[in-house]
Design a protein around this motif. Structure first.
Motif, PDB file in Angstrom:
ATOM      1  N   LEU A 272       0.815  -1.220   0.000  1.00 16.75           N
ATOM      2  CA  LEU A 272       0.000   0.000   0.000  1.00 16.75           C
ATOM      3  C   LEU A 272       0.847   1.267   0.000  1.00 16.75           C
ATOM      4  CD1 LEU A 272      -2.765  -1.104   2.544  1.00 16.75           C
ATOM      5  CD2 LEU A 272      -2.947  -1.001   0.050  1.00 16.75           C
ATOM      6  N   LYS A 273       2.070   1.168  -0.479  1.00 20.67           N
ATOM      7  CA  LYS A 273       2.994   2.295  -0.409  1.00 20.67           C
ATOM      8  C   LYS A 273       3.214   2.969  -1.767  1.00 20.67           C
ATOM      9  CE  LYS A 273       5.225   0.296   3.605  1.00 20.67           C
ATOM     10  NZ  LYS A 273       6.403  -0.353   4.188  1.00 20.67           N
ATOM     11  N   TYR A 274       2.387   2.594  -2.737  1.00 22.22           N
ATOM     12  CA  TYR A 274       2.600   3.069  -4.099  1.00 22.22           C
ATOM     13  C   TYR A 274       1.665   4.224  -4.460  1.00 22.22           C
ATOM     14  CZ  TYR A 274       5.565  -0.980  -4.580  1.00 22.22           C
ATOM     15  OH  TYR A 274       6.582  -1.892  -4.386  1.00 22.22           O
ATOM     16  N   LEU A 275       2.149   5.079  -5.340  1.00 18.22           N
ATOM     17  CA  LEU A 275       1.390   6.247  -5.774  1.00 18.22           C
ATOM     18  C   LEU A 275       0.553   5.928  -7.013  1.00 18.22           C
ATOM     19  CD1 LEU A 275       4.143   8.969  -5.283  1.00 18.22           C
ATOM     20  CD2 LEU A 275       2.146   8.541  -3.824  1.00 18.22           C
ATOM     21  N   ALA A 276      -0.484   6.713  -7.204  1.00 11.72           N
ATOM     22  CA  ALA A 276      -1.404   6.496  -8.318  1.00 11.72           C
ATOM     23  C   ALA A 276      -0.861   7.094  -9.611  1.00 11.72           C
ATOM     24  CB  ALA A 276      -2.769   7.100  -7.997  1.00 11.72           C
ATOM     25  N   ASP A 277      -1.244   6.491 -10.699  1.00  7.22           N
ATOM     26  CA  ASP A 277      -0.762   6.914 -12.011  1.00  7.22           C
ATOM     27  C   ASP A 277      -1.134   8.358 -12.332  1.00  7.22           C
ATOM     28  OD1 ASP A 277       0.289   6.401 -14.770  1.00  7.22           O
ATOM     29  OD2 ASP A 277      -1.812   6.735 -15.287  1.00  7.22           O
ATOM     30  N   ALA A 278      -2.381   8.772 -12.062  1.00  6.28           N
ATOM     31  CA  ALA A 278      -2.817  10.134 -12.399  1.00  6.28           C
ATOM     32  C   ALA A 278      -1.961  11.173 -11.681  1.00  6.28           C
ATOM     33  CB  ALA A 278      -4.291  10.324 -12.044  1.00  6.28           C
TER      34      ALA A 278
END
Length: 499
Positions: A272-278
């Motif tokens: 859950l440590k990842y950022l969203a593409d947008a």
């Protein structure tokens, strides 16, 4: 067993009678017991807990994923639009309200006109109003007028007040609290995380909160919004970063006292440590100087000798998730938020000069307390203040980013989109507020993830009431649900949500 009950009661009664002496109170009061509560302790706890609450792993993975700061994932099913009751958010906000309302209901009750309590009561009330606003902004209609009335008036089945009536009450109560703030009165000193008891700064904060209340309802009640905003714009507001309301964090302390985003790194799930593409795409595409201090280049890009930033799509289907190689994607930056050695520790933001500047720009575009000519300057103030916030510390705007500060040749709608997009970036790490403001403004335009969830593939517009409320306060709960266009669901809109 049954015959033992009377004897036990009799023995207890005899002991009780023997204990009833003329010195009962002294004898039966432990020398270290707490008989009064320090209002400063209540204020400190609520300030800290309210600020930290919106930056932890679950809010980031739910609300933060909905507005595509964070990628979320299967571990938080709501990030994939699968509906569930939001008991924790509901309970946490009512706990905050219960704690801070003790100041007016018990601890300082009766000191409304006494310099020893007047401004302390006003400050506590202002903090309480900010919590109420966030609660109703997330859920819509909530129990309000029949709650937080004190220990002698506990209502276990309160009605759900309409959001419209709550907003009108909050504005009136805030006006009253502002009128109570009196320089020279006793204040909270170091117990006040925001301003160390500086009453003049509290006036700025309160007027800024009034500005936020007014702007929030601009599409639902334009007349009240204009009146409220115009009044606020005519009073002192947060004027610089020195007026920012923050709560300090400590990297060398327990996880409970580190910045909530760092807490997510230290104690949360690796998935859950990842950022969203947008979000990452926006930062990369606009040459945003905050990029390396928000995002980490993907592991595989670094290994290949060509560091690059890439976000993960939100609300992905199971089939797509099976193809994801996490080392191809960006987590939050290990230079800043995900770095326990970062110094000085990043303060937890509550309200900033950047927040206020963006509201002022929007208000001025409408001619509410400002002119269209002033609006661009307010917007630029907001962007520059956002860049300068910790941990970005960008004090000179790079030439490659200057285009983001210009409104030349833009329509009013395009100007609002600029405000909304820069606000969306600036609110990273404040997932409740980011979700609330994205719904109100409608910017930036976000595409839902491919997983249909419970919403038919629609980005959620509110969160769902506590399941305990539905069980234990059924009649009032059902009345509130009946006022929602699509029931107690993610796709119903709260009263002010008109975009």
């Amino acid at each position: 067993m049954k015959n033992r009950i009377p004897s036990i009661l009799l023995t207890g009664a005899i002991c009780l009678i023997q204990a009833c002496t003329g010195d009962f109170e002294e004898i039966n009061t432990p020398p270290t017991s707490v008989t009064t509560v320090d209002p400063g302790l209540l204020l400190s706890k609520v300030q800290k807990d309210a600020a930290f609450a919106e930056g932890y792993e679950v809010p980031n993975s739910q609300y933060g994923s909905w507005i595509q700061h964070w990628a979320g994932g299967v571990l938080v099913s709501s990030s994939r639009y699968i509906e569930q009751s939001d008991n924790n958010t509901w309970d946490a906000h009512y706990t905050l309200i219960r704690n801070i309302s003790q100041v007016r209901n018990e601890v300082l009750k009766g000191k409304e006109n006494d310099p020893s309590g007047r401004s302390k009561l006003a400050i506590a009330r202002i903090v309480e109003i900010s919590v109420w606003q966030r609660l109703t902004d997330l859920f819509g209609d909530v129990p309000y007028s029949g709650t937080a009335l004190g220990p002698s008036d506990v209502n276990t089945k309160p009605v759900f007040d309409t959001q419209e009536s709550i907003y009108k009450s909050l504005i009136n109560d805030l006006n009253a609290a502002i009128g109570q703030l009196t320089p020279g009165d006793a204040s909270y000193g170091n117990a006040d995380f925001y301003y160390k008891g500086d009453i003049n700064k509290w006036k700025k904060y309160a007027n800024s909160l009034k500005l936020r209340l007014g702007m929030r309802i601009r599409y639902a009640d334009p007349a009240l919004a204009q009146k409220t905003v115009t009044e606020a714009m005519g009073q002192p507001l947060l004027e610089s970063a020195a007026d920012d309301a923050t709560v300090p964090t400590y990297n060398n302390a327990t996880n409970a006292n580190v910045h909530p985003v760092l807490n997510q790194f230290l104690a949360g799930s690796p998935d859950l440590k990842y950022l969203a593409d947008a979000f990452v795409t926006q930062l990369v595409g606009s040459a945003d100087p905050r990029l390396p201090r928000i995002a980490q280049p993907s592991v595989n890009s670094v290994k290949a000798g060509a560091p690059a930033y890439k976000g993960i799509g939100v609300a992905l289907t199971d089939e797509i998730l099976k193809t994801i190689i996490k080392d191809d994607y960006s987590t939050v930056s290990t230079l800043t938020f995900f770095n326990r050695d970062y110094s000085p520790a990043i303060p937890c933001m509550v309200m900033s000069f950047a927040d206020v500047s963006f509201y002022k720009a929007e208000a001025a575009l409408e001619g509410w307390g400002g002119t269209a000519a002033e609006a661009e300057k307010y917007y630029q103030d907001g962007v520059k203040a956002a860049l300068a916030q910790a941990p970005y510390n960008v004090t000179t705007v790079p030439a490659s980013f200057e285009k983001e500060l210009s409104w030349t040749g833009l329509s009013k709608a395009q100007k609002l989109e600029k405000i909304g997009t820069q606000k969306w970036i600036q609110l990273f790490g404040r997932s409740y507020e980011a979700f609330i403001e994205w719904r109100r403004m409608g910017y930036p335009t976000l595409k839902p993830g491919p997983f249909q969830g419970s919403t038919g593939g629609t980005i959620p517009r509110r969160t769902i009431y506590s399941s305990r409320e539905a069980l234990l306060n059924k009649e009032n709960y059902e009345q509130a649900v009946g006022r929602l266009s699509k029931g107690d669901s993610y796709v119903s809109k709260v009263w002010w949500d008109k975009r």
